[in-house]
Design a protein around this motif. Structure first.
Motif, mmCIF file in Angstrom:
data_model
loop_
_atom_site.group_PDB
_atom_site.id
_atom_site.type_symbol
_atom_site.label_atom_id
_atom_site.label_comp_id
_atom_site.label_asym_id
_atom_site.label_seq_id
_atom_site.Cartn_x
_atom_site.Cartn_y
_atom_site.Cartn_z
ATOM 1 N N ARG A 34 17.069 -2.888 3.353
ATOM 2 C CA ARG A 34 15.935 -3.550 4.008
ATOM 3 C C ARG A 34 15.255 -2.612 4.998
ATOM 4 N NH1 ARG A 34 16.096 -8.959 7.738
ATOM 5 N NH2 ARG A 34 13.852 -9.151 7.943
ATOM 6 N N ARG A 35 15.980 -1.927 5.822
ATOM 7 C CA ARG A 35 15.411 -1.004 6.810
ATOM 8 C C ARG A 35 14.684 0.137 6.109
ATOM 9 N NH1 ARG A 35 19.042 0.868 11.594
ATOM 10 N NH2 ARG A 35 18.113 -0.955 12.563
ATOM 11 N N LEU A 36 15.278 0.647 5.058
ATOM 12 C CA LEU A 36 14.648 1.730 4.303
ATOM 13 C C LEU A 36 13.326 1.281 3.693
ATOM 14 C CD1 LEU A 36 14.798 4.593 3.143
ATOM 15 C CD2 LEU A 36 16.019 3.624 1.186
ATOM 16 N N ARG A 37 13.313 0.075 3.111
ATOM 17 C CA ARG A 37 12.074 -0.446 2.542
ATOM 18 C C ARG A 37 10.999 -0.650 3.597
ATOM 19 N NH1 ARG A 37 13.840 -5.290 -1.144
ATOM 20 N NH2 ARG A 37 15.538 -5.131 0.305
ATOM 21 N N SER A 38 11.365 -1.157 4.774
ATOM 22 C CA SER A 38 10.363 -1.369 5.824
ATOM 23 C C SER A 38 9.791 -0.039 6.300
ATOM 24 C CB SER A 38 10.965 -2.153 6.992
ATOM 25 O OG SER A 38 11.953 -1.382 7.648
ATOM 26 N N ARG A 39 10.629 0.988 6.397
ATOM 27 C CA ARG A 39 10.128 2.307 6.794
ATOM 28 C C ARG A 39 9.228 2.903 5.715
ATOM 29 N NH1 ARG A 39 15.209 5.176 9.903
ATOM 30 N NH2 ARG A 39 15.208 3.754 11.664
ATOM 31 N N LEU A 40 9.600 2.705 4.468
ATOM 32 C CA LEU A 40 8.751 3.192 3.389
ATOM 33 C C LEU A 40 7.402 2.473 3.366
ATOM 34 C CD1 LEU A 40 11.232 3.704 0.408
ATOM 35 C CD2 LEU A 40 9.972 5.440 1.668
ATOM 36 N N MET A 41 7.391 1.197 3.637
ATOM 37 C CA MET A 41 6.131 0.440 3.684
ATOM 38 C C MET A 41 5.251 0.932 4.826
ATOM 39 S SD MET A 41 6.042 -1.544 1.169
ATOM 40 C CE MET A 41 5.100 -3.012 1.384
ATOM 41 N N ILE A 42 5.831 1.199 5.970
ATOM 42 C CA ILE A 42 5.059 1.720 7.112
ATOM 43 C C ILE A 42 4.490 3.092 6.758
ATOM 44 C CG2 ILE A 42 5.257 2.563 9.476
ATOM 45 C CD1 ILE A 42 7.256 0.280 9.960
ATOM 46 N N PHE A 43 5.315 3.941 6.160
ATOM 47 C CA PHE A 43 4.856 5.275 5.767
ATOM 48 C C PHE A 43 3.719 5.183 4.751
ATOM 49 C CE2 PHE A 43 5.191 8.992 2.961
ATOM 50 C CZ PHE A 43 4.925 9.984 3.888
ATOM 51 N N ALA A 44 3.854 4.293 3.768
ATOM 52 C CA ALA A 44 2.801 4.122 2.760
ATOM 53 C C ALA A 44 1.513 3.620 3.405
ATOM 54 C CB ALA A 44 3.273 3.162 1.671
ATOM 55 N N ALA A 45 1.625 2.718 4.377
ATOM 56 C CA ALA A 45 0.428 2.207 5.064
ATOM 57 C C ALA A 45 -0.255 3.326 5.846
ATOM 58 C CB ALA A 45 0.809 1.052 5.984
ATOM 59 N N VAL A 46 0.518 4.183 6.497
ATOM 60 C CA VAL A 46 -0.067 5.296 7.254
ATOM 61 C C VAL A 46 -0.759 6.274 6.305
ATOM 62 C CG1 VAL A 46 0.523 7.324 8.648
ATOM 63 C CG2 VAL A 46 1.488 5.102 9.217
ATOM 64 N N VAL A 47 -0.108 6.580 5.179
ATOM 65 C CA VAL A 47 -0.714 7.502 4.208
ATOM 66 C C VAL A 47 -1.991 6.906 3.633
ATOM 67 C CG1 VAL A 47 -0.375 8.553 1.933
ATOM 68 C CG2 VAL A 47 1.425 8.683 3.640
ATOM 69 N N LEU A 48 -1.979 5.637 3.297
ATOM 70 C CA LEU A 48 -3.168 4.977 2.765
ATOM 71 C C LEU A 48 -4.294 4.946 3.796
ATOM 72 C CD1 LEU A 48 -4.428 3.405 0.408
ATOM 73 C CD2 LEU A 48 -3.537 1.328 1.446
ATOM 74 N N GLY A 49 -3.968 4.649 5.036
ATOM 75 C CA GLY A 49 -4.977 4.644 6.097
ATOM 76 C C GLY A 49 -5.592 6.014 6.297
ATOM 77 N N THR A 50 -4.757 7.059 6.273
ATOM 78 C CA THR A 50 -5.263 8.426 6.421
ATOM 79 C C THR A 50 -6.169 8.791 5.247
ATOM 80 O OG1 THR A 50 -3.214 9.000 7.559
ATOM 81 C CG2 THR A 50 -4.555 10.819 6.749
ATOM 82 N N TYR A 51 -5.781 8.399 4.053
ATOM 83 C CA TYR A 51 -6.598 8.678 2.870
ATOM 84 C C TYR A 51 -7.961 7.998 2.967
ATOM 85 C CZ TYR A 51 -8.199 8.615 -1.950
ATOM 86 O OH TYR A 51 -8.951 8.750 -3.074
ATOM 87 N N LEU A 52 -7.970 6.729 3.344
ATOM 88 C CA LEU A 52 -9.237 6.002 3.469
ATOM 89 C C LEU A 52 -10.126 6.620 4.546
ATOM 90 C CD1 LEU A 52 -8.060 2.299 3.055
ATOM 91 C CD2 LEU A 52 -9.312 3.710 1.418
#
Length: 134
Positions: A34-52
């Protein structure tokens, strides 16, 4: 029988002491990732935000580049028009045109005794203009 009663007594006492202590509930980790998935989701959101953000920024830069090209084209057109107008002003200021307008519209003629010509060799440095000979 006495032993049995004592045994029951000891057993009841032991149950009461166990019941009187608060029961601790141990949280069982049902999802170890669960902790790993939440960190991966945060990382994906940051990468997506930077891309946009990068996409929007590059779009703005393309628009500014297009505006710059249009302004440079407009500047070149205005410089050309300005040069044409300068040539036209020089033609309109020319003495031949003024003499022609004076003769045609006003009926004037050029007085030959009042024509001043700039001397090629300056004998008199104070006055570089001399009266033309008739």
């Amino acid at each position: 029988m006495l032993a049995r009663k004592y045994d029951n007594y000891a057993w009841e006492e032991q149950q009461q002491t166990e019941v009187s202590q608060p029961v601790r509930r141990v949280k069982i980790n049902t999802d170890p990732y669960r902790r790993l998935r939440s960190r991966l989701m945060i990382f994906a959101a940051v990468v997506l935000g930077t891309y946009l953000l990068t996409v929007f920024r590059s779009e703005a830069m393309v628009q500014y580049g297009n505006q710059l090209v249009n302004l440079q084209q407009q500047e070149a057109q205005l410089i050309d028009k300005n040069n044409e107008l300068k040539i036209e002003v020089e033609q309109l200021k020319g003495p031949e045109r003024i003499i022609g307008l004076a003769e045609q519209r006003l009926g004037m003629s050029v007085a030959r005794s009042n024509i001043y010509v700039k001397a090629a060799g300056q004998k008199n440095p104070g006055n570089s203009f001399t009266v033309a000979a008739k």
